[in-house]
Design a protein around this motif. Structure first.
Motif, mmCIF file in Angstrom:
data_model
loop_
_atom_site.group_PDB
_atom_site.id
_atom_site.type_symbol
_atom_site.label_atom_id
_atom_site.label_comp_id
_atom_site.label_asym_id
_atom_site.label_seq_id
_atom_site.Cartn_x
_atom_site.Cartn_y
_atom_site.Cartn_z
ATOM 1 N N ASP A 86 39.111 41.302 2.624
ATOM 2 C CA ASP A 86 38.470 42.055 3.699
ATOM 3 C C ASP A 86 36.943 41.952 3.747
ATOM 4 O OD1 ASP A 86 37.764 43.903 1.668
ATOM 5 O OD2 ASP A 86 38.632 45.618 2.668
ATOM 6 N N ALA A 87 36.340 41.033 2.990
ATOM 7 C CA ALA A 87 34.899 40.816 3.078
ATOM 8 C C ALA A 87 34.609 39.971 4.316
ATOM 9 C CB ALA A 87 34.369 40.118 1.837
ATOM 10 N N VAL A 88 33.513 40.288 4.998
ATOM 11 C CA VAL A 88 33.135 39.543 6.194
ATOM 12 C C VAL A 88 31.797 38.851 5.969
ATOM 13 C CG1 VAL A 88 34.393 41.101 7.728
ATOM 14 C CG2 VAL A 88 31.959 41.485 7.302
ATOM 15 N N THR A 89 31.573 37.801 6.743
ATOM 16 C CA THR A 89 30.299 37.094 6.688
ATOM 17 C C THR A 89 29.500 37.292 7.967
ATOM 18 O OG1 THR A 89 31.391 35.097 7.476
ATOM 19 C CG2 THR A 89 31.114 35.328 5.091
ATOM 20 N N LYS A 90 30.138 37.865 8.983
ATOM 21 C CA LYS A 90 29.464 38.200 10.239
ATOM 22 C C LYS A 90 29.750 39.661 10.542
ATOM 23 C CE LYS A 90 29.163 33.881 12.743
ATOM 24 N NZ LYS A 90 29.426 33.193 13.991
ATOM 25 N N ALA A 91 28.752 40.321 11.108
ATOM 26 C CA ALA A 91 28.914 41.739 11.442
ATOM 27 C C ALA A 91 28.071 42.047 12.675
ATOM 28 C CB ALA A 91 28.473 42.610 10.268
ATOM 29 N N ASP A 92 28.454 43.119 13.364
ATOM 30 C CA ASP A 92 27.643 43.563 14.497
ATOM 31 C C ASP A 92 26.224 43.887 14.012
ATOM 32 O OD1 ASP A 92 29.970 43.364 16.006
ATOM 33 O OD2 ASP A 92 30.421 45.499 15.818
ATOM 34 N N THR A 93 26.157 44.545 12.863
ATOM 35 C CA THR A 93 24.894 44.837 12.200
ATOM 36 C C THR A 93 25.033 44.395 10.747
ATOM 37 O OG1 THR A 93 24.622 46.794 13.600
ATOM 38 C CG2 THR A 93 23.218 46.640 11.653
ATOM 39 N N PRO A 94 24.302 43.355 10.327
ATOM 40 C CA PRO A 94 24.414 42.897 8.935
ATOM 41 C C PRO A 94 23.894 43.940 7.946
ATOM 42 C CG PRO A 94 23.223 41.302 10.301
ATOM 43 C CD PRO A 94 23.383 42.548 11.109
ATOM 44 N N ALA A 95 24.300 43.787 6.692
ATOM 45 C CA ALA A 95 23.774 44.651 5.630
ATOM 46 C C ALA A 95 22.265 44.470 5.555
ATOM 47 C CB ALA A 95 24.422 44.281 4.301
ATOM 48 N N GLU A 96 21.566 45.570 5.226
ATOM 49 C CA GLU A 96 20.105 45.508 5.209
ATOM 50 C C GLU A 96 19.542 46.125 3.943
ATOM 51 O OE1 GLU A 96 16.477 47.505 7.674
ATOM 52 O OE2 GLU A 96 18.200 46.820 8.832
ATOM 53 N N PHE A 97 18.678 45.391 3.277
ATOM 54 C CA PHE A 97 17.970 45.875 2.100
ATOM 55 C C PHE A 97 16.905 46.878 2.554
ATOM 56 C CE2 PHE A 97 14.779 45.575 -1.305
ATOM 57 C CZ PHE A 97 15.599 45.689 -2.418
ATOM 58 N N PRO A 98 16.676 47.958 1.782
ATOM 59 C CA PRO A 98 15.639 48.920 2.163
ATOM 60 C C PRO A 98 14.286 48.224 2.321
ATOM 61 C CG PRO A 98 16.933 49.767 0.329
ATOM 62 C CD PRO A 98 17.360 48.343 0.545
ATOM 63 N N GLY A 99 13.703 48.352 3.485
ATOM 64 C CA GLY A 99 12.420 47.712 3.744
ATOM 65 C C GLY A 99 12.545 46.336 4.361
ATOM 66 N N GLY A 100 13.766 45.828 4.517
ATOM 67 C CA GLY A 100 13.986 44.548 5.178
ATOM 68 C C GLY A 100 13.967 43.340 4.246
ATOM 69 N N MET A 101 14.117 42.163 4.864
ATOM 70 C CA MET A 101 14.226 40.920 4.098
ATOM 71 C C MET A 101 12.953 40.572 3.336
ATOM 72 S SD MET A 101 17.124 39.751 3.908
ATOM 73 C CE MET A 101 16.613 38.258 3.082
ATOM 74 N N GLU A 102 11.793 40.818 3.911
ATOM 75 C CA GLU A 102 10.555 40.505 3.197
ATOM 76 C C GLU A 102 10.465 41.312 1.911
ATOM 77 O OE1 GLU A 102 8.390 38.011 3.697
ATOM 78 O OE2 GLU A 102 9.827 37.441 5.258
ATOM 79 N N ASN A 103 10.877 42.564 1.970
ATOM 80 C CA ASN A 103 10.882 43.396 0.771
ATOM 81 C C ASN A 103 11.918 42.894 -0.231
ATOM 82 O OD1 ASN A 103 9.796 45.620 -0.691
ATOM 83 N ND2 ASN A 103 11.668 46.754 -0.243
ATOM 84 N N PHE A 104 13.076 42.457 0.261
ATOM 85 C CA PHE A 104 14.095 41.899 -0.628
ATOM 86 C C PHE A 104 13.551 40.672 -1.352
ATOM 87 C CE2 PHE A 104 17.657 38.938 -1.370
ATOM 88 C CZ PHE A 104 18.367 39.689 -2.289
ATOM 89 N N LYS A 105 12.900 39.765 -0.620
ATOM 90 C CA LYS A 105 12.342 38.558 -1.244
ATOM 91 C C LYS A 105 11.339 38.921 -2.331
ATOM 92 C CE LYS A 105 11.477 36.446 2.846
ATOM 93 N NZ LYS A 105 10.923 35.409 3.727
#
Length: 143
Positions: A42-61
């Protein structure tokens, strides 16, 4: 100094550091290995709204790079693909990294595990879903 240089290059060498979109989990390049290491039901690779790291991708990097151990490598280039599931609760499980250098893969797995924060879960049809997150990571060493 050598380790500092490698670390700086690691930060600058994120290759396409974003969620790659596959229509299904079975389309992943490492699916055969992943199904033995992760619970992909039941894991998906596409979503209406993808999972989000707090603060966004730049913060994740930034956080990922801060948590990644600096390793001494012999190769001039190392390719690794990192996978993990953001659960419906927002917590990360089943971290797996596969690549050309086992030490680098292990360091990438550990870096993700050290980011023990709650993500905003992915959503499909208004409901949270298990989201398989994947990103390529390339280390280039210049001498």
């Amino acid at each position: 100094m050598k380790k500092l240089l490698i670390f700086a290059l690691l930060i600058l060498s994120f290759s396409s550091f974003a969620q790659s979109q596959y229509s299904s989990v079975r389309e992943l390049p490492d699916y055969a290995v992943l199904k033995t290491k992760m619970k992909l039901d039941d894991a998906v690779t596409k979503a209406d709204t993808p999972a989000e790291f707090p603060g966004g991708m730049e913060n994740f990097k930034k956080e990922f790079a801060d948590k990644m151990d600096v390793i001494d490598v012999k190769s001039k280039k190392i390719n690794t693909r990192v996978y993990f599931i953001v659960e419906k609760t927002g917590y990360v499980r089943y971290v797996t990294a596969l690549g050309s250098d086992p030490k680098h893969s292990h360091a990438a797995e550990v870096a993700v595990r050290r980011l023990f924060v709650k993500w905003k879960p992915a959503v499909v049809n208004g409901q949270p879903v298990r989201y398989l997150y994947t990103f390529p990571l390339t280390l280039k060493k210049y001498e």
